[in-house]
Design a protein around this motif. Sequence first.
Motif, PDB file in Angstrom:
ATOM      1  N   GLU A   1     -25.343  62.653 -23.830  1.00 17.39           N
ATOM      2  CA  GLU A   1     -24.415  62.025 -24.933  1.00 17.39           C
ATOM      3  C   GLU A   1     -24.561  60.703 -25.005  1.00 17.39           C
ATOM      4  O   GLU A   1     -24.567  59.821 -23.795  1.00 17.39           O
ATOM      5  CB  GLU A   1     -23.093  62.566 -24.634  1.00 17.39           C
TER       6      GLU A   1
ATOM      7  N   TYR B   1     -14.620  68.462 -24.662  1.00 17.77           N
ATOM      8  CA  TYR B   1     -16.012  68.502 -25.143  1.00 17.77           C
ATOM      9  C   TYR B   1     -16.972  69.253 -23.782  1.00 17.77           C
ATOM     10  O   TYR B   1     -17.571  70.306 -24.022  1.00 17.77           O
ATOM     11  CB  TYR B   1     -16.588  67.450 -25.780  1.00 17.77           C
TER      12      TYR B   1
ATOM     13  N   ASN C   1     -23.065  64.516 -19.826  1.00 18.18           N
ATOM     14  CA  ASN C   1     -22.957  63.082 -19.927  1.00 18.18           C
ATOM     15  C   ASN C   1     -24.423  62.553 -20.313  1.00 18.18           C
ATOM     16  O   ASN C   1     -24.118  61.366 -20.834  1.00 18.18           O
ATOM     17  CB  ASN C   1     -22.373  62.484 -18.645  1.00 18.18           C
TER      18      ASN C   1
ATOM     19  N   ALA D   1     -18.284  61.640 -23.359  1.00 14.51           N
ATOM     20  CA  ALA D   1     -17.710  62.755 -23.875  1.00 14.51           C
ATOM     21  C   ALA D   1     -16.257  62.888 -23.396  1.00 14.51           C
ATOM     22  O   ALA D   1     -16.067  62.398 -22.157  1.00 14.51           O
ATOM     23  CB  ALA D   1     -18.386  63.934 -23.715  1.00 14.51           C
ATOM     24  N   GLN D   2     -15.226  63.475 -24.237  1.00 13.84           N
ATOM     25  CA  GLN D   2     -14.018  63.931 -23.731  1.00 13.84           C
ATOM     26  C   GLN D   2     -14.127  65.168 -22.743  1.00 13.84           C
ATOM     27  O   GLN D   2     -15.184  65.873 -23.075  1.00 13.84           O
ATOM     28  CB  GLN D   2     -13.192  64.163 -25.006  1.00 13.84           C
TER      29      GLN D   2
END
Length: 90
Positions: free
Chosen positions: A29, A37, A26, A33-34
């Motif tokens: 990113e 992913y 996390n 993020a989903q």
Amino acid sequence: MYNKKVINISTKMIPEWLNKDIERINNKEEVSAQPGYIISRIYNQYSPGYRHLLTAMTGNMEWALIARERLNYIDENLELIVKHLNKQKD
């Protein structure tokens, strides 16, 4: 109602290594993020690759054992991990 209590208790019992991996992904990113992913990144991290080759060449099988245990945990608790990620997202 019972399922929500079980999920809340179970998500609090997620291993520390998994929470660290999720947090690390996390932080890398820019956009949140989903769950799919994040799970795929964690799964790829522990899948056979260069680390397995290096440990096999040196004769140290500790990483291979750890990776196998963690992959098994991810496979067996996939739904719980998704619930945990959705709970963190909210």
